[in-house]
Design an enzyme around this catalytic site. Structure first.
Site, PDB file in Angstrom:
ATOM      1  N   GLY A  48      -6.694   6.923   4.356  1.00  0.00           N
ATOM      2  CA  GLY A  48      -5.716   5.901   4.736  1.00  0.00           C
ATOM      3  C   GLY A  48      -6.252   4.943   5.781  1.00  0.00           C
ATOM      4  N   CYS A  49      -6.989   5.477   6.732  1.00  0.00           N
ATOM      5  CA  CYS A  49      -7.544   4.647   7.803  1.00  0.00           C
ATOM      6  C   CYS A  49      -8.630   3.720   7.272  1.00  0.00           C
ATOM      7  CB  CYS A  49      -8.087   5.527   8.922  1.00  0.00           C
ATOM      8  SG  CYS A  49      -6.810   6.585   9.643  1.00  0.00           S
ATOM      9  N   THR A  50      -9.404   4.214   6.321  1.00  0.00           N
ATOM     10  CA  THR A  50     -10.425   3.378   5.698  1.00  0.00           C
ATOM     11  C   THR A  50      -9.768   2.247   4.921  1.00  0.00           C
ATOM     12  OG1 THR A  50     -11.980   5.216   5.587  1.00  0.00           O
ATOM     13  CG2 THR A  50     -12.358   3.370   4.075  1.00  0.00           C
ATOM     14  N   GLY A  53      -8.543  -0.385   7.390  1.00  0.00           N
ATOM     15  CA  GLY A  53      -9.647  -1.161   7.934  1.00  0.00           C
ATOM     16  C   GLY A  53     -10.249  -2.117   6.920  1.00  0.00           C
TER      17      GLY A  53
END
Length: 136
Positions: A48-50, A53
């Site tokens: 999710g963080c990738t 970003g």
């Protein structure tokens, strides 16, 4: 608007400083008069963080055309941030908040972790006020 950020809308943001990638220091007061997107995320290189970003990376030119700087914040180390930034070609700096300065300021810590199911995005307008905040 999420409860954690709702209390900050239309209020000035206190100055804070964090270590940044590329050997830089981030000091909020250095950006007074500029538009900022500050996004919080739990951990480098997680799915999710990738995705989050990469979306900012892909829209980076559009944000720059709007005179807006982007910064990502998590509690990861600078070394982890540098690897994450390089692997996905992020043009913006990532800030290391291992002492939870900004996480506490913006109330994004829940049960000792950045809310696992949420990423938090803030827009700080050139007047240095939080104008918009959302979590997802």
């Amino acid at each position: 608007i999420i409860k954690a950020i709702k209390h900050m809308l239309n209020l000035p943001v206190p100055d804070f400083q964090l270590a940044a990638t590329s050997g830089k220091q981030f000091q909020l007061s250095d950006y007074f008069g500029k538009n900022l997107v500050i996004y919080f995320y739990p951990k480098d290189a997680t799915p999710g963080c990738t995705t989050q970003g990469v979306q900012f990376r892909d829209l980076y030119t559009q944000f720059k055309n709007l005179d807006t700087e982007i910064f990502g914040i998590s509690r990861d180390s600078l070394k982890s941030h540098e690897n994450f930034k390089a692997k996905f070609g992020f043009q913006f700096e990532l800030l290391s908040d291992h002492e939870e300065v900004a996480c506490t300021l913006f109330n994004v810590i829940k049960m000792n972790v950045i809310e696992i199911s949420w990423q938090f995005n803030l827009i700080i307008a050139n007047s240095n006020y939080v104008e918009w905040g959302i979590g997802y």
